[in-house]
Motif scaffolding. Structure first.
Motif, PDB file in Angstrom:
ATOM      1  N   LEU A 192       0.777  -1.248   0.062  1.00 34.87           N
ATOM      2  CA  LEU A 192       0.016  -0.059  -0.161  1.00 34.87           C
ATOM      3  C   LEU A 192       0.852   1.283   0.005  1.00 34.87           C
ATOM      4  CD1 LEU A 192      -2.654  -0.775   2.704  1.00 34.87           C
ATOM      5  CD2 LEU A 192      -2.807  -1.169   0.240  1.00 34.87           C
ATOM      6  N   LYS A 193       0.485   2.229  -0.685  1.00 39.32           N
ATOM      7  CA  LYS A 193       1.196   3.425  -0.874  1.00 39.32           C
ATOM      8  C   LYS A 193       0.161   4.659  -0.463  1.00 39.32           C
ATOM      9  CE  LYS A 193       4.659   2.073  -4.405  1.00 39.32           C
ATOM     10  NZ  LYS A 193       5.715   2.389  -3.665  1.00 39.32           N
ATOM     11  N   GLU A 194       0.891   5.797  -0.058  1.00 42.46           N
ATOM     12  CA  GLU A 194       0.273   6.916   0.275  1.00 42.46           C
ATOM     13  C   GLU A 194      -0.778   6.661   1.415  1.00 42.46           C
ATOM     14  OE1 GLU A 194      -1.647   8.357  -3.260  1.00 42.46           O
ATOM     15  OE2 GLU A 194       0.301   8.606  -4.367  1.00 42.46           O
ATOM     16  N   VAL A 195      -0.434   5.591   2.018  1.00 40.71           N
ATOM     17  CA  VAL A 195      -1.478   5.479   3.516  1.00 40.71           C
ATOM     18  C   VAL A 195      -0.523   5.690   4.671  1.00 40.71           C
ATOM     19  CG1 VAL A 195      -3.303   4.611   2.330  1.00 40.71           C
ATOM     20  CG2 VAL A 195      -1.646   3.227   3.378  1.00 40.71           C
ATOM     21  N   SER A 196      -1.013   5.794   5.893  1.00 37.52           N
ATOM     22  CA  SER A 196      -0.062   5.597   7.262  1.00 37.52           C
ATOM     23  C   SER A 196      -0.383   4.279   7.441  1.00 37.52           C
ATOM     24  CB  SER A 196      -0.554   6.434   8.092  1.00 37.52           C
ATOM     25  OG  SER A 196      -2.018   6.228   8.555  1.00 37.52           O
ATOM     26  N   LEU A 197       0.758   4.069   8.650  1.00 34.04           N
ATOM     27  CA  LEU A 197       0.534   2.345   9.148  1.00 34.04           C
ATOM     28  C   LEU A 197      -0.693   2.556   9.775  1.00 34.04           C
ATOM     29  CD1 LEU A 197       2.389   0.019   9.425  1.00 34.04           C
ATOM     30  CD2 LEU A 197       3.242   0.834  11.818  1.00 34.04           C
ATOM     31  N   GLU A 198      -1.187   3.496  10.397  1.00 36.49           N
ATOM     32  CA  GLU A 198      -2.404   3.130  11.357  1.00 36.49           C
ATOM     33  C   GLU A 198      -3.677   2.973  10.193  1.00 36.49           C
ATOM     34  OE1 GLU A 198      -0.182   5.504  11.703  1.00 36.49           O
ATOM     35  OE2 GLU A 198       0.588   4.947  13.664  1.00 36.49           O
ATOM     36  N   GLU A 199      -3.529   3.846   9.037  1.00 36.74           N
ATOM     37  CA  GLU A 199      -4.533   3.732   8.210  1.00 36.74           C
ATOM     38  C   GLU A 199      -4.627   2.110   7.616  1.00 36.74           C
ATOM     39  OE1 GLU A 199      -4.932   8.373   6.756  1.00 36.74           O
ATOM     40  OE2 GLU A 199      -3.508   7.233   5.548  1.00 36.74           O
ATOM     41  N   ALA A 200      -3.287   1.868   7.197  1.00 35.24           N
ATOM     42  CA  ALA A 200      -3.356   0.273   6.657  1.00 35.24           C
ATOM     43  C   ALA A 200      -3.811  -0.526   7.519  1.00 35.24           C
ATOM     44  CB  ALA A 200      -1.866   0.176   6.293  1.00 35.24           C
ATOM     45  N   GLN A 201      -3.500  -0.543   8.850  1.00 34.26           N
ATOM     46  CA  GLN A 201      -4.211  -1.448   9.858  1.00 34.26           C
ATOM     47  C   GLN A 201      -5.694  -1.492   9.826  1.00 34.26           C
ATOM     48  OE1 GLN A 201      -1.329   0.015  12.954  1.00 34.26           O
ATOM     49  NE2 GLN A 201      -1.844  -2.234  13.837  1.00 34.26           N
ATOM     50  N   GLU A 202      -6.236  -0.127   9.620  1.00 33.00           N
ATOM     51  CA  GLU A 202      -7.636  -0.045   9.581  1.00 33.00           C
ATOM     52  C   GLU A 202      -8.411  -0.703   8.470  1.00 33.00           C
ATOM     53  OE1 GLU A 202      -8.880   3.858   9.924  1.00 33.00           O
ATOM     54  OE2 GLU A 202      -7.962   4.213  11.988  1.00 33.00           O
ATOM     55  N   LEU A 203      -7.553  -0.520   7.366  1.00 31.76           N
ATOM     56  CA  LEU A 203      -7.905  -1.175   5.921  1.00 31.76           C
ATOM     57  C   LEU A 203      -7.965  -2.718   6.012  1.00 31.76           C
ATOM     58  CD1 LEU A 203      -6.379   1.151   3.444  1.00 31.76           C
ATOM     59  CD2 LEU A 203      -8.700   0.930   3.906  1.00 31.76           C
ATOM     60  N   LEU A 204      -6.902  -3.283   6.751  1.00 28.54           N
ATOM     61  CA  LEU A 204      -6.610  -4.634   7.052  1.00 28.54           C
ATOM     62  C   LEU A 204      -7.798  -5.355   7.547  1.00 28.54           C
ATOM     63  CD1 LEU A 204      -5.001  -7.295   6.349  1.00 28.54           C
ATOM     64  CD2 LEU A 204      -3.402  -6.674   8.015  1.00 28.54           C
ATOM     65  N   ILE A 205      -7.821  -4.457   8.974  1.00 28.29           N
ATOM     66  CA  ILE A 205      -9.017  -5.064   9.770  1.00 28.29           C
ATOM     67  C   ILE A 205     -10.294  -5.022   9.235  1.00 28.29           C
ATOM     68  CG2 ILE A 205     -10.179  -4.592  11.980  1.00 28.29           C
ATOM     69  CD1 ILE A 205      -7.551  -3.659  13.201  1.00 28.29           C
ATOM     70  N   ASP A 206     -10.711  -4.260   8.348  1.00 26.50           N
ATOM     71  CA  ASP A 206     -11.918  -4.122   7.767  1.00 26.50           C
ATOM     72  C   ASP A 206     -12.097  -5.289   6.755  1.00 26.50           C
ATOM     73  OD1 ASP A 206     -12.906  -1.929   8.949  1.00 26.50           O
ATOM     74  OD2 ASP A 206     -12.330  -0.481   7.250  1.00 26.50           O
ATOM     75  N   ALA A 207     -10.887  -5.489   5.945  1.00 28.36           N
ATOM     76  CA  ALA A 207     -10.929  -6.521   4.843  1.00 28.36           C
ATOM     77  C   ALA A 207     -11.103  -7.910   5.718  1.00 28.36           C
ATOM     78  CB  ALA A 207      -9.724  -6.595   4.251  1.00 28.36           C
ATOM     79  N   VAL A 208     -10.508  -8.065   6.679  1.00 28.95           N
ATOM     80  CA  VAL A 208     -10.695  -9.230   7.706  1.00 28.95           C
ATOM     81  C   VAL A 208     -12.020  -9.491   8.051  1.00 28.95           C
ATOM     82  CG1 VAL A 208      -9.881 -10.536   9.687  1.00 28.95           C
ATOM     83  CG2 VAL A 208      -8.064  -9.582   8.358  1.00 28.95           C
ATOM     84  N   GLN A 209     -12.544  -8.406   8.605  1.00 23.85           N
ATOM     85  CA  GLN A 209     -14.028  -8.426   8.969  1.00 23.85           C
ATOM     86  C   GLN A 209     -15.058  -8.882   7.917  1.00 23.85           C
ATOM     87  OE1 GLN A 209     -14.117  -4.823  11.119  1.00 23.85           O
ATOM     88  NE2 GLN A 209     -13.715  -5.683  13.024  1.00 23.85           N
ATOM     89  N   LYS A 210     -14.818  -8.282   6.482  1.00 25.84           N
ATOM     90  CA  LYS A 210     -15.752  -8.476   5.639  1.00 25.84           C
ATOM     91  C   LYS A 210     -15.500  -9.757   5.358  1.00 25.84           C
ATOM     92  CE  LYS A 210     -16.904  -6.773   1.109  1.00 25.84           C
ATOM     93  NZ  LYS A 210     -16.292  -5.752  -0.043  1.00 25.84           N
ATOM     94  N   TYR A 211     -14.282 -10.534   4.984  1.00 25.57           N
ATOM     95  CA  TYR A 211     -14.213 -11.876   4.807  1.00 25.57           C
ATOM     96  C   TYR A 211     -14.669 -12.799   5.767  1.00 25.57           C
ATOM     97  CZ  TYR A 211     -11.745 -16.538   4.521  1.00 25.57           C
ATOM     98  OH  TYR A 211     -11.260 -17.788   4.296  1.00 25.57           O
ATOM     99  N   ILE A 212     -14.865 -12.372   7.034  1.00 25.50           N
ATOM    100  CA  ILE A 212     -15.592 -13.411   8.120  1.00 25.50           C
ATOM    101  C   ILE A 212     -16.939 -13.217   7.916  1.00 25.50           C
ATOM    102  CG2 ILE A 212     -15.856 -13.444  10.547  1.00 25.50           C
ATOM    103  CD1 ILE A 212     -12.797 -12.878  10.963  1.00 25.50           C
ATOM    104  N   ARG A 213     -17.498 -11.936   7.617  1.00 29.04           N
ATOM    105  CA  ARG A 213     -18.867 -11.892   7.673  1.00 29.04           C
ATOM    106  C   ARG A 213     -19.460 -12.886   6.349  1.00 29.04           C
ATOM    107  NH1 ARG A 213     -18.003  -6.287   8.677  1.00 29.04           N
ATOM    108  NH2 ARG A 213     -18.036  -5.888   6.535  1.00 29.04           N
TER     109      ARG A 213
END
Length: 673
Positions: free
Chosen positions: A647-668
């Motif tokens: 990922l480019k042009e995002v902070s580490l915190e933003e990348a973590q949030e994006l990843l957590i959202d992707a994990v939660q969507k996958y689990i749903r």
């Protein structure tokens, strides 16, 4: 036009008064010779001037009255035409209230008294945001629903005075055109478009051969019955055109139903139990041709190829603009054959024989599987007497040890390793480019080579993504393989009878297999051990190979730092993140992700590192959680158990949030399935 009229009016007034000026001129001359006669002339001139002025005033009043009559008549005609226009019209104030409407608008709304009411209370979809004043006049249109009908609402902003007469504001003039019939025709057209699907039993031969003869007819009948029942539910035509392969034709209206059900035919087929030892899995490619059946069929063929390239047991939908994926969450079963490896090896040899130079490259920041596969292809090209080049843009910690060893022990191989600049300088249109361990053009080591060289070969073991190298003349994409080094090793077996690998070349290939299988624990099949056995006989020493993976003390400390930052999310996923100012950042992330899987109760791990303005994500799992599907949502890819993303042009915190959202969507999505 107005200027011309004013000029003509002034000329007319000058011509009317010119004779008075002439009389005045001659009166002055007469007065110079005879004052009495001149005085009488002056009196007569004054009378003429009086009557001239009076006549002009009368004429102006008459003309003004005539024009006023015409204007009133025109205003009446205009108002009558607008008021009785057979199109609903309404003026909306800036506060959303209706300030004027014609009878057709009142008829459309179906209410007797709507003056002063807010349009938003009558039409739910009304929003001033849909009526931009910045659009061009021809683009000022939006769609709104009212009383079960669809309207194209054309609009215009006009200046109007407020009730107090002081301030000016804008009011919205709306013109409502009934488009219900047209919209219904569009929906009907969309619903009745023909979609074509290709269904293929992934492991047909293995399942049939693994079932005793008594139950085989029952198994085949059950599979065919399930597919035909699936077709009946969506009023589709289903025909079997080959062993374990079916063609299905259905209307587009049923596609949304299948998507809502997440194509449960995949689960229905997998649950078939008629004495078969292996579960039956299917792949389905669906083409949407926008009305053209031939186009839908071409899309269906492309979709089934992508589906099989991703490991099967899933559905891929393709139209002109998008790809959609359903399923693909289970472990893929090994189903490669030696016949295919032999065919690929023979085809590759012919292509190499037709080329003077062969350029070999993998993905950016190559790992041992990528570099080892490139070395294997190098040896195959050398066996034909052609000139191979391995293109690498800098050495990273993952291949640093093997690179140093090659530099010391294999000068010939070392000379074949060139920089991107050298490759671009040497490459020609008729050269051959062999791409290993990657199929995404944006992620290859030197994308510019793909623009120079027309003839391309792709050898990869990753599950196929929507991004793919254009028109490869030879494709060997096997997601069932443990590694690209395994595929290349099999190619070497059948490529040339007299190929003899050097010890370091065999160890490079074996290192690639070991890296991607995590010492033969992940994604390992019978063919994996056969390839390792071949490399062992070629001289690979397992002890020396293990030493290639030794880390520096700094790398060990960085892994400890990352592990210390790890957290458990959703009770079964480990996640760690850190900013690392080290060239080993990517390697550390991958190794730490492997280590986090050793935590009790953890099914998947993700490690994020920020290095050189990029966020690198490494994902690992034991197979119950598909890290590839999760990281694909972030633009990455890989395998069910091993995947990565950047990922480019995002902070580490933003990348973590994006990843957590992707994990939660996958689990749903998994829970909905």
């Amino acid at each position: 036009m107005k200027t011309k009229k004013s000029r003509a009016k002034r000329l007319l007034e000058l011509s009317d008064s010119a004779y008075l000026w002439i009389i005045a001129f001659f009166t002055l001359i007469i007065m110079a010779y005879n004052f009495l006669v001149g005085a009488i002339g002056a009196i007569l001139l004054a009378v003429l001037i009086y009557y001239h002025v009076k006549a002009n005033n009368y004429r102006r009043r008459a003309i003004a009255k005539y024009i006023e009559g015409l204007s009133n008549e025109f205003d009446y005609v205009t108002q009558d035409a607008v008021f009785n226009l057979p199109v609903p019209l309404a003026l909306i104030r800036s506060d959303g209230k209706i300030s004027w409407y014609n009878p057709k608008f009142q008829e459309m709304i179906g209410s007797a008294d709507i003056l002063g009411m807010k349009l938003g209370g009558i039409v739910d979809e009304f929003d001033f945001g849909k009526f931009s004043d910045e659009k061009e006049q021809e683009d000022r249109m939006t769609r709104l629903h009212c009383n079960g009908k669809v309207y194209k609402v054309y609009y215009n902003w006009i200046a109007a005075e407020e009730d107090d007469g002081d301030d000016e504001s804008k009011v919205l003039m709306t013109y409502w055109i009934d488009a219900t019939e047209y919209e219904n025709m569009v929906f009907q057209y969309e619903d009745e478009k023909t979609n074509i699907g290709i269904i293929q039993i992934d492991n047909y031969d293995d399942v049939i051969n693994g079932t005793d003869e008594l139950h085989r007819p029952l198994l085949v009948a059950k599979i065919e019955q399930s597919i035909k029942e699936f077709g009946t539910e969506i009023e589709a035509a289903v025909r079997r055109y080959d062993k374990g392969k079916y063609l299905i034709v259905f209307e587009n209206r049923y596609l949304s139903i299948l998507e809502e059900r997440k194509f449960d035919i995949i689960d229905i087929i997998r649950e078939i139990d008629e004495g078969n030892e292996l579960p039956v899995t299917i792949s389905m490619g669906i083409g949407i041709g926008n009305g053209a059946s031939s186009q839908a069929f071409e899309y269906a063929k492309a979709a089934i190829d992508i589906c099989l390239g991703r490991g099967g047991d899933q559905v891929v939908i393709k139209d002109k603009e998008r790809l959609s994926f359903y399923g693909g969450k289970t472990k893929t079963l090994e189903k490669r054959t030696r016949v295919k490896a032999r065919v690929i090896a023979h085809a590759l040899k012919q292509l190499v024989d037709q080329s003077e130079e062969v350029f070999i490259m993998g993905h950016k920041i190559p790992d041992m599987d990528c570099f080892g596969a490139a070395i294997g292809i190098y040896r195959a090209v050398m066996a034909t007497g052609r000139k191979p080049y391995i293109v690498i843009d800098g050495i990273n910690p993952a291949i640093e040890n093997i690179y140093k060893q090659i530099k010391e022990e294999s000068p010939e191989l070392f000379k074949a390793i060139i920089t991107p600049e050298e490759a671009i300088y040497r490459a020609k249109k008729e050269s051959l480019c062999v791409i290993v361990d990657i199929h995404r053009p944006s992620r290859v080591e030197v994308p510019e080579l793909l623009d120079i060289i027309d003839r391309r070969v792709v050898i990869d073991h990753h599950r196929r993504t929507s991004e793919f190298v254009d028109d490869p003349i030879l494709l060997y994409l096997e997601p069932y393989a443990s590694s690209t080094c395994e595929l290349v090793t099999e190619i070497l077996v059948y490529f040339e009878e007299k190929i003899k690998l050097d010890k370091i070349e065999a160890e490079a290939l074996l290192s690639g297999v070991i890296v991607d299988t995590k010492y033969f624990t992940f994604n390992t099949g019978v063919r994996t051990f056969e390839a390792a056995s071949y490399l062992r006989r070629a001289g690979a020493d397992t002890t020396d190979v293990r030493q290639l993976f030794q880390d520096s003390i700094d790398t060990v400390k960085l892994k400890a730092q990352l592990t210390q930052n790890a957290e458990i999310i959703l009770d079964k996923i480990a996640m760690a993140a850190a900013v690392l100012d080290s060239k080993n950042a990517v390697l550390v992330a991958a190794q730490t992700a492997d280590d986090l899987l050793k935590i009790k109760g953890i099914g998947a791990s993700f490690v994020l590192v920020h290095y050189d303005e990029t966020i690198y994500i490494s994902g690992r799992s034991y197979g119950d959680i598909n890290v590839q599907l999760i990281l694909e949502k972030l633009g990455g890819g890989g395998h069910l158990t091993v995947a990565g993303a950047q990922l480019k042009e995002v902070s580490l915190e933003e990348a973590q949030e994006l990843l957590i959202d992707a994990v939660q969507k996958y689990i749903r999505e998994g829970e909905e399935d």
